[in-house]
Motif scaffolding. Structure first.
Motif, PDB file in Angstrom:
ATOM      1  N   LYS A  78      41.468  36.102  47.469  1.00 49.86           N
ATOM      2  CA  LYS A  78      41.682  37.391  46.812  1.00 49.86           C
ATOM      3  C   LYS A  78      40.292  37.935  46.497  1.00 49.86           C
ATOM      4  CE  LYS A  78      43.366  38.905  42.427  1.00 49.86           C
ATOM      5  NZ  LYS A  78      44.132  38.585  41.250  1.00 49.86           N
ATOM      6  N   TYR A  79      40.063  39.204  46.793  1.00 48.82           N
ATOM      7  CA  TYR A  79      38.760  39.786  46.467  1.00 48.82           C
ATOM      8  C   TYR A  79      38.932  40.998  45.577  1.00 48.82           C
ATOM      9  CZ  TYR A  79      38.904  43.901  49.560  1.00 48.82           C
ATOM     10  OH  TYR A  79      39.215  45.103  50.130  1.00 48.82           O
TER      11      TYR A  79
ATOM     12  N   PHE B 134      33.549  40.126  44.428  1.00 54.72           N
ATOM     13  CA  PHE B 134      34.007  38.832  43.935  1.00 54.72           C
ATOM     14  C   PHE B 134      35.104  38.314  44.860  1.00 54.72           C
ATOM     15  CE2 PHE B 134      32.530  41.085  40.156  1.00 54.72           C
ATOM     16  CZ  PHE B 134      31.683  40.152  39.592  1.00 54.72           C
ATOM     17  N   VAL B 135      34.999  37.046  45.234  1.00 53.10           N
ATOM     18  CA  VAL B 135      35.984  36.419  46.107  1.00 53.10           C
ATOM     19  C   VAL B 135      36.471  35.139  45.432  1.00 53.10           C
ATOM     20  CG1 VAL B 135      36.402  35.395  48.377  1.00 53.10           C
ATOM     21  CG2 VAL B 135      34.830  37.335  48.162  1.00 53.10           C
ATOM     22  N   GLU B 136      37.791  35.020  45.306  1.00 50.80           N
ATOM     23  CA  GLU B 136      38.399  33.811  44.763  1.00 50.80           C
ATOM     24  C   GLU B 136      39.133  33.103  45.898  1.00 50.80           C
ATOM     25  OE1 GLU B 136      40.151  34.375  40.586  1.00 50.80           O
ATOM     26  OE2 GLU B 136      40.146  36.394  41.469  1.00 50.80           O
TER      27      GLU B 136
ATOM     28  N   TYR C  17      33.344  33.336  43.819  1.00 51.95           N
ATOM     29  CA  TYR C  17      32.192  33.530  44.695  1.00 51.95           C
ATOM     30  C   TYR C  17      31.782  34.995  44.560  1.00 51.95           C
ATOM     31  CZ  TYR C  17      33.441  29.058  46.836  1.00 51.95           C
ATOM     32  OH  TYR C  17      33.720  27.740  47.061  1.00 51.95           O
ATOM     33  N   VAL C  18      30.482  35.245  44.477  1.00 47.50           N
ATOM     34  CA  VAL C  18      30.012  36.610  44.241  1.00 47.50           C
ATOM     35  C   VAL C  18      28.794  36.912  45.114  1.00 47.50           C
ATOM     36  CG1 VAL C  18      28.551  35.953  42.281  1.00 47.50           C
ATOM     37  CG2 VAL C  18      29.387  38.281  42.446  1.00 47.50           C
TER      38      VAL C  18
ATOM     39  N   ASN D  41      42.499  42.982  45.661  1.00 48.73           N
ATOM     40  CA  ASN D  41      43.427  42.541  44.617  1.00 48.73           C
ATOM     41  C   ASN D  41      44.724  41.938  45.153  1.00 48.73           C
ATOM     42  OD1 ASN D  41      41.728  43.463  42.427  1.00 48.73           O
ATOM     43  ND2 ASN D  41      42.353  45.521  43.022  1.00 48.73           N
ATOM     44  N   LYS D  42      44.735  41.515  46.401  1.00 47.24           N
ATOM     45  CA  LYS D  42      45.935  40.938  46.994  1.00 47.24           C
ATOM     46  C   LYS D  42      45.587  39.589  47.611  1.00 47.24           C
ATOM     47  CE  LYS D  42      49.513  41.775  50.414  1.00 47.24           C
ATOM     48  NZ  LYS D  42      49.879  42.519  51.599  1.00 47.24           N
ATOM     49  N   ALA D  43      46.382  38.576  47.318  1.00 50.59           N
ATOM     50  CA  ALA D  43      46.162  37.248  47.889  1.00 50.59           C
ATOM     51  C   ALA D  43      46.541  37.272  49.370  1.00 50.59           C
ATOM     52  CB  ALA D  43      46.985  36.209  47.143  1.00 50.59           C
TER      53      ALA D  43
END
Length: 153
Positions: free
Chosen positions: A60-61, A75-77, A119-120, A48-50
């Motif tokens: 951020k995941y 989940f990965v953004e 991305y998952v 939960n941290k960029a």
């Protein structure tokens, strides 16, 4: 006679150490590699941290739920400098137990982009303990960053 029994028991206990991986393990085929590939030093990521993984991208995941034995979704953004989501990267994940490296490694599995532009990947935690997931970020076939996700099951 007693010595024969001891030898048989010792053989039964030691023989599996020389056998193949368990049925749930997937062994990487390195027979096609030629030479050594140097990867970037992994960047430890926090949930939960960029976190910046390169000069151009930050990630951020999150987990779908708190990881436990079984399958959990990671989940990965990925964002660019312009703070817009990036959708054109190739990301792979390799889940493993650092204390048993090679025993339960999944090998590099590709993450898929879902409809929310995240991305998952599903990660199978088959036993309790410390786990690591190496995320390799590539563009145009070249890995430019590696992130490390840690999980305690």
């Amino acid at each position: 006679m007693k010595g024969i029994y001891i030898a048989l028991i010792a053989l039964i206990l030691v023989l599996p150490l020389f056998g193949q991986h368990c049925g749930s393990c997937q062994v990487a085929d390195n027979s096609k590699t030629s030479g050594t590939i140097t990867l970037p030093t992994p960047k430890l990521l926090t949930a939960n941290k960029a976190e910046w993984i390169s000069n151009d991208y930050y990630v951020k995941y999150t987990w779908q739920k708190k990881p436990k034995i079984g399958t959990d979704l990671l989940f990965v953004e990925v964002y660019g400098k312009d703070k817009k989501k990036v959708k054109d990267l190739s990301i792979t994940a390799d889940a493993y137990m650092p204390s048993m490296r090679g025993a339960h490694d999944t090998g590099d599995k590709p993450l898929k982009l879902n409809k929310n532009d995240k991305y998952v990947i599903d990660v199978n935690f088959m036993m309790a303990g410390e786990w690591g997931i190496d995320l390799k970020f590539a563009k145009n076939g070249k890995v430019f960053a590696v992130g490390l996700v840690k999980a305690k099951i």
